[in-house]
Design a protein around this motif. Structure first.
Motif, PDB file in Angstrom:
ATOM      1  N   LEU A 106      68.712  27.236  32.933  1.00 47.57           N
ATOM      2  CA  LEU A 106      68.113  25.900  33.262  1.00 47.57           C
ATOM      3  C   LEU A 106      67.584  25.592  31.902  1.00 47.57           C
ATOM      4  CD1 LEU A 106      66.405  26.616  36.668  1.00 47.57           C
ATOM      5  CD2 LEU A 106      68.489  25.869  36.269  1.00 47.57           C
ATOM      6  N   LEU A 107      68.094  24.467  31.245  1.00 46.46           N
ATOM      7  CA  LEU A 107      67.971  24.248  29.900  1.00 46.46           C
ATOM      8  C   LEU A 107      66.806  22.929  29.671  1.00 46.46           C
ATOM      9  CD1 LEU A 107      71.172  25.325  29.517  1.00 46.46           C
ATOM     10  CD2 LEU A 107      70.438  24.989  27.352  1.00 46.46           C
ATOM     11  N   SER A 108      66.208  22.793  28.569  1.00 48.61           N
ATOM     12  CA  SER A 108      65.443  21.657  28.172  1.00 48.61           C
ATOM     13  C   SER A 108      66.383  20.699  27.382  1.00 48.61           C
ATOM     14  CB  SER A 108      64.375  22.077  27.370  1.00 48.61           C
ATOM     15  OG  SER A 108      64.804  22.405  26.067  1.00 48.61           O
ATOM     16  N   GLY A 109      65.860  19.613  26.950  1.00 49.18           N
ATOM     17  CA  GLY A 109      66.746  18.728  26.059  1.00 49.18           C
ATOM     18  C   GLY A 109      66.569  19.220  24.634  1.00 49.18           C
ATOM     19  N   ASP A 110      65.957  20.329  24.481  1.00 47.18           N
ATOM     20  CA  ASP A 110      65.760  20.735  23.073  1.00 47.18           C
ATOM     21  C   ASP A 110      66.706  21.894  22.694  1.00 47.18           C
ATOM     22  OD1 ASP A 110      64.009  18.889  22.629  1.00 47.18           O
ATOM     23  OD2 ASP A 110      62.210  20.238  22.957  1.00 47.18           O
ATOM     24  N   GLY A 111      67.603  22.036  23.713  1.00 43.29           N
ATOM     25  CA  GLY A 111      68.717  23.090  23.454  1.00 43.29           C
ATOM     26  C   GLY A 111      68.226  24.563  23.709  1.00 43.29           C
ATOM     27  N   ARG A 112      67.123  24.684  24.375  1.00 44.24           N
ATOM     28  CA  ARG A 112      66.561  25.999  24.612  1.00 44.24           C
ATOM     29  C   ARG A 112      66.583  26.355  26.089  1.00 44.24           C
ATOM     30  NH1 ARG A 112      62.920  24.852  20.072  1.00 44.24           N
ATOM     31  NH2 ARG A 112      61.825  23.382  21.238  1.00 44.24           N
ATOM     32  N   VAL A 113      66.489  27.470  26.551  1.00 47.73           N
ATOM     33  CA  VAL A 113      66.638  27.894  27.973  1.00 47.73           C
ATOM     34  C   VAL A 113      65.280  27.802  28.521  1.00 47.73           C
ATOM     35  CG1 VAL A 113      67.658  29.544  29.478  1.00 47.73           C
ATOM     36  CG2 VAL A 113      68.813  29.267  27.553  1.00 47.73           C
ATOM     37  N   LEU A 114      64.755  27.152  29.444  1.00 47.97           N
ATOM     38  CA  LEU A 114      63.442  27.382  29.994  1.00 47.97           C
ATOM     39  C   LEU A 114      63.626  28.676  30.944  1.00 47.97           C
ATOM     40  CD1 LEU A 114      62.460  23.538  30.768  1.00 47.97           C
ATOM     41  CD2 LEU A 114      61.745  25.109  28.639  1.00 47.97           C
ATOM     42  N   VAL A 151      57.018  32.030  47.835  1.00 43.85           N
ATOM     43  CA  VAL A 151      57.005  32.047  46.203  1.00 43.85           C
ATOM     44  C   VAL A 151      56.210  33.354  46.080  1.00 43.85           C
ATOM     45  CG1 VAL A 151      56.226  30.951  44.127  1.00 43.85           C
ATOM     46  CG2 VAL A 151      56.734  29.598  46.176  1.00 43.85           C
ATOM     47  N   LEU A 152      56.983  33.965  45.021  1.00 40.78           N
ATOM     48  CA  LEU A 152      56.532  35.400  44.518  1.00 40.78           C
ATOM     49  C   LEU A 152      56.602  35.363  43.007  1.00 40.78           C
ATOM     50  CD1 LEU A 152      58.357  37.990  46.992  1.00 40.78           C
ATOM     51  CD2 LEU A 152      56.040  37.604  46.987  1.00 40.78           C
ATOM     52  N   ALA A 153      55.753  35.980  42.251  1.00 40.76           N
ATOM     53  CA  ALA A 153      55.941  36.265  40.773  1.00 40.76           C
ATOM     54  C   ALA A 153      55.626  37.570  40.409  1.00 40.76           C
ATOM     55  CB  ALA A 153      55.232  35.390  40.103  1.00 40.76           C
ATOM     56  N   TRP A 154      56.281  38.303  39.350  1.00 40.29           N
ATOM     57  CA  TRP A 154      55.785  39.442  38.970  1.00 40.29           C
ATOM     58  C   TRP A 154      56.201  39.677  37.239  1.00 40.29           C
ATOM     59  CZ3 TRP A 154      59.541  38.799  42.633  1.00 40.29           C
ATOM     60  CH2 TRP A 154      60.697  39.239  42.254  1.00 40.29           C
ATOM     61  N   ARG A 155      55.564  40.554  36.770  1.00 44.42           N
ATOM     62  CA  ARG A 155      56.184  40.669  35.293  1.00 44.42           C
ATOM     63  C   ARG A 155      57.638  41.434  35.119  1.00 44.42           C
ATOM     64  NH1 ARG A 155      50.670  42.203  35.391  1.00 44.42           N
ATOM     65  NH2 ARG A 155      49.317  40.914  34.120  1.00 44.42           N
ATOM     66  N   ALA A 156      58.367  40.706  34.299  1.00 41.83           N
ATOM     67  CA  ALA A 156      59.703  41.400  33.776  1.00 41.83           C
ATOM     68  C   ALA A 156      59.888  41.157  32.438  1.00 41.83           C
ATOM     69  CB  ALA A 156      60.728  40.661  34.753  1.00 41.83           C
ATOM     70  N   HIS A 157      61.117  40.873  32.142  1.00 41.98           N
ATOM     71  CA  HIS A 157      61.414  40.564  30.652  1.00 41.98           C
ATOM     72  C   HIS A 157      62.347  39.497  30.373  1.00 41.98           C
ATOM     73  CE1 HIS A 157      65.482  42.342  30.945  1.00 41.98           C
ATOM     74  NE2 HIS A 157      65.008  43.305  31.777  1.00 41.98           N
ATOM     75  N   PRO A 158      62.126  38.767  29.355  1.00 47.02           N
ATOM     76  CA  PRO A 158      63.001  37.542  29.317  1.00 47.02           C
ATOM     77  C   PRO A 158      64.546  38.095  28.940  1.00 47.02           C
ATOM     78  CG  PRO A 158      61.600  37.833  27.392  1.00 47.02           C
ATOM     79  CD  PRO A 158      61.380  38.796  28.436  1.00 47.02           C
ATOM     80  N   THR A 159      65.474  37.017  29.065  1.00 50.43           N
ATOM     81  CA  THR A 159      66.968  37.471  28.509  1.00 50.43           C
ATOM     82  C   THR A 159      67.162  37.904  27.160  1.00 50.43           C
ATOM     83  OG1 THR A 159      67.638  36.007  30.380  1.00 50.43           O
ATOM     84  CG2 THR A 159      69.234  36.664  28.714  1.00 50.43           C
ATOM     85  N   GLY A 160      67.981  38.843  26.903  1.00 48.73           N
ATOM     86  CA  GLY A 160      68.143  39.489  25.559  1.00 48.73           C
ATOM     87  C   GLY A 160      69.481  39.666  25.337  1.00 48.73           C
ATOM     88  N   ALA A 218      72.141  28.789  22.964  1.00 51.70           N
ATOM     89  CA  ALA A 218      71.032  28.449  23.601  1.00 51.70           C
ATOM     90  C   ALA A 218      69.908  29.438  23.791  1.00 51.70           C
ATOM     91  CB  ALA A 218      71.170  27.856  25.016  1.00 51.70           C
ATOM     92  N   TYR A 219      70.338  30.650  24.061  1.00 48.18           N
ATOM     93  CA  TYR A 219      69.416  31.862  23.961  1.00 48.18           C
ATOM     94  C   TYR A 219      68.875  32.213  22.611  1.00 48.18           C
ATOM     95  CZ  TYR A 219      70.346  32.456  28.901  1.00 48.18           C
ATOM     96  OH  TYR A 219      70.393  32.444  30.364  1.00 48.18           O
ATOM     97  N   LEU A 220      69.910  32.082  21.484  1.00 45.57           N
ATOM     98  CA  LEU A 220      69.513  32.344  20.382  1.00 45.57           C
ATOM     99  C   LEU A 220      68.144  31.458  19.902  1.00 45.57           C
ATOM    100  CD1 LEU A 220      72.665  33.257  18.513  1.00 45.57           C
ATOM    101  CD2 LEU A 220      70.663  34.710  18.504  1.00 45.57           C
ATOM    102  N   ASN A 221      68.545  30.113  20.110  1.00 45.21           N
ATOM    103  CA  ASN A 221      67.484  29.161  19.945  1.00 45.21           C
ATOM    104  C   ASN A 221      66.137  29.371  20.699  1.00 45.21           C
ATOM    105  OD1 ASN A 221      69.359  27.490  18.420  1.00 45.21           O
ATOM    106  ND2 ASN A 221      69.865  25.963  20.224  1.00 45.21           N
ATOM    107  N   THR A 222      66.193  29.910  21.813  1.00 44.55           N
ATOM    108  CA  THR A 222      64.970  30.070  22.706  1.00 44.55           C
ATOM    109  C   THR A 222      64.351  31.283  22.065  1.00 44.55           C
ATOM    110  OG1 THR A 222      66.159  29.280  24.403  1.00 44.55           O
ATOM    111  CG2 THR A 222      64.287  30.499  24.972  1.00 44.55           C
ATOM    112  N   GLU A 245      59.722  33.966  18.921  1.00 48.19           N
ATOM    113  CA  GLU A 245      59.441  34.718  18.048  1.00 48.19           C
ATOM    114  C   GLU A 245      58.730  34.159  17.022  1.00 48.19           C
ATOM    115  OE1 GLU A 245      62.673  36.852  17.029  1.00 48.19           O
ATOM    116  OE2 GLU A 245      62.778  38.370  18.401  1.00 48.19           O
ATOM    117  N   LEU A 246      58.915  32.915  16.377  1.00 51.22           N
ATOM    118  CA  LEU A 246      58.007  32.305  15.526  1.00 51.22           C
ATOM    119  C   LEU A 246      56.823  31.732  16.104  1.00 51.22           C
ATOM    120  CD1 LEU A 246      60.825  30.105  14.234  1.00 51.22           C
ATOM    121  CD2 LEU A 246      59.535  31.690  12.665  1.00 51.22           C
ATOM    122  N   ALA A 247      56.594  31.426  17.608  1.00 50.77           N
ATOM    123  CA  ALA A 247      55.669  30.912  17.973  1.00 50.77           C
ATOM    124  C   ALA A 247      54.744  32.269  18.528  1.00 50.77           C
ATOM    125  CB  ALA A 247      55.949  30.253  19.325  1.00 50.77           C
TER     126      ALA A 247
END
Length: 279
Positions: free
Chosen positions: A115-123, A242-251, A266-270, A275-277
């Motif tokens: 699910l992408l934003s208009g900035d080429g990143r995966v939200l 709705v449930l939420a728990w800790r996991a890891h982002p896509t790599g 898109a994943y590289l951009n994300t 990492e920069l932020a």
């Protein structure tokens, strides 16, 4: 002095009355989340960060960290989750449905769909889906639509619109109606026929779920209202879990990362952005 005593007595009676009333509802969040009676078998209840049942015709909103896993569940077969995503730290970056369809070369949502934003990143990424009945074409219902079909669209009324509820949810995060893009919808699907007709496919039935991974810190807005092209005349919608728990982002080790050149970019951009932020 007697006036002071009467005043204190009134306060004590009011406090006792308030405490004597029910403080729990089947629609409110479970706190702590581990106390939720519907914790899934594949998740340790102690790992849950959020657990909530959204009322039919209700809404919720979450702010989640990068790497959070969010599960939406349809216990009755009539839930219809209209979802918007915003970068929590820069909400001008938000869900872009056109790019969400374009980058993976697939208009129908399912497991592995970014699910992408208009900035080429995966939200967020759909990492599991047992429903398959979703929609990225129609968006949510408007006030005008609900007034015409049901006679009312007020958030507090019998037939709130999706846009009205998303406006309320967004206002909790400083967002206005102008900030809300088209939503994606889970659990009530459509297909586009060869002649361009939008065909409602309804639900896959009770007990299905969709899992999302937050690839960036997100504000998530959710309205649980009937689909815009649901042919049923009545305002039919079921509860949403709705449930939420800790996991890891896509790599790079995840199959979806390199499923296509466009997705990998898109994943590289994300990842570079995160990492920069320092996210």
């Amino acid at each position: 002095m007697s006036g002071r005593i009467d005043e204190l007595g009134s306060v004590e009676r009011a406090r006792a009355d308030a405490r004597g009333r029910a403080t729990e509802s089947e629609w409110m969040p479970y706190l702590p989340a581990s106390s939720a009676p519907f914790a899934p078998a594949d998740v340790d209840p102690a790992d849950l960060l959020w657990a909530e049942t959204v009322a039919p015709g209700g809404y919720t909103h979450l702010r989640v960290a990068r790497g959070t896993r969010i599960r939406l569940g349809d216990p009755s077969g009539d839930a219809c989750a209209h979802v918007l995503l915003f970068h929590a730290d820069a909400p001008g970056e938000r869900l872009n449905v056109a790019d969400t369809q374009k980058i993976p070369w697939q208009a129908y949502l399912g497991t592995g769909h970014p699910l992408l934003s208009g900035d080429g990143r995966v939200l967020a990424t759909i990492v599991d889906d047992t429903s398959g009945h979703h929609d990225a074409f129609c968006g949510t219902t408007s006030d005008a639509w609900n007034i015409e079909k049901y006679g009312d669209a007020h958030p507090e009324g019998p037939s709130p619109s999706g846009h009205g509820l998303l406006r309320l949810a967004g206002s909790k995060h400083g967002l206005t109606a102008r900030d809300l893009p088209p939503a994606v919808t889970f659990f009530q699907g459509v297909r586009i026929d060869s002649d361009g007709t939008t065909r409602w496919t309804g639900s896959a039935g009770p007990g299905t779920s969709v899992d999302l991974i937050a690839e960036l810190p997100l504000v998530i807005l959710i309205a649980d209202v009937p689909h815009a092209v649901d042919p049923r005349e009545d305002y039919v919608v079921g509860p949403l879990r709705v449930l939420a728990w800790r996991a890891h982002p896509t790599g790079p080790a995840d199959a979806v990362y390199s499923a296509s050149p466009e997705r990998e970019r898109a994943y590289l951009n994300t990842i570079a952005y995160a990492e920069l932020a320092g996210l």
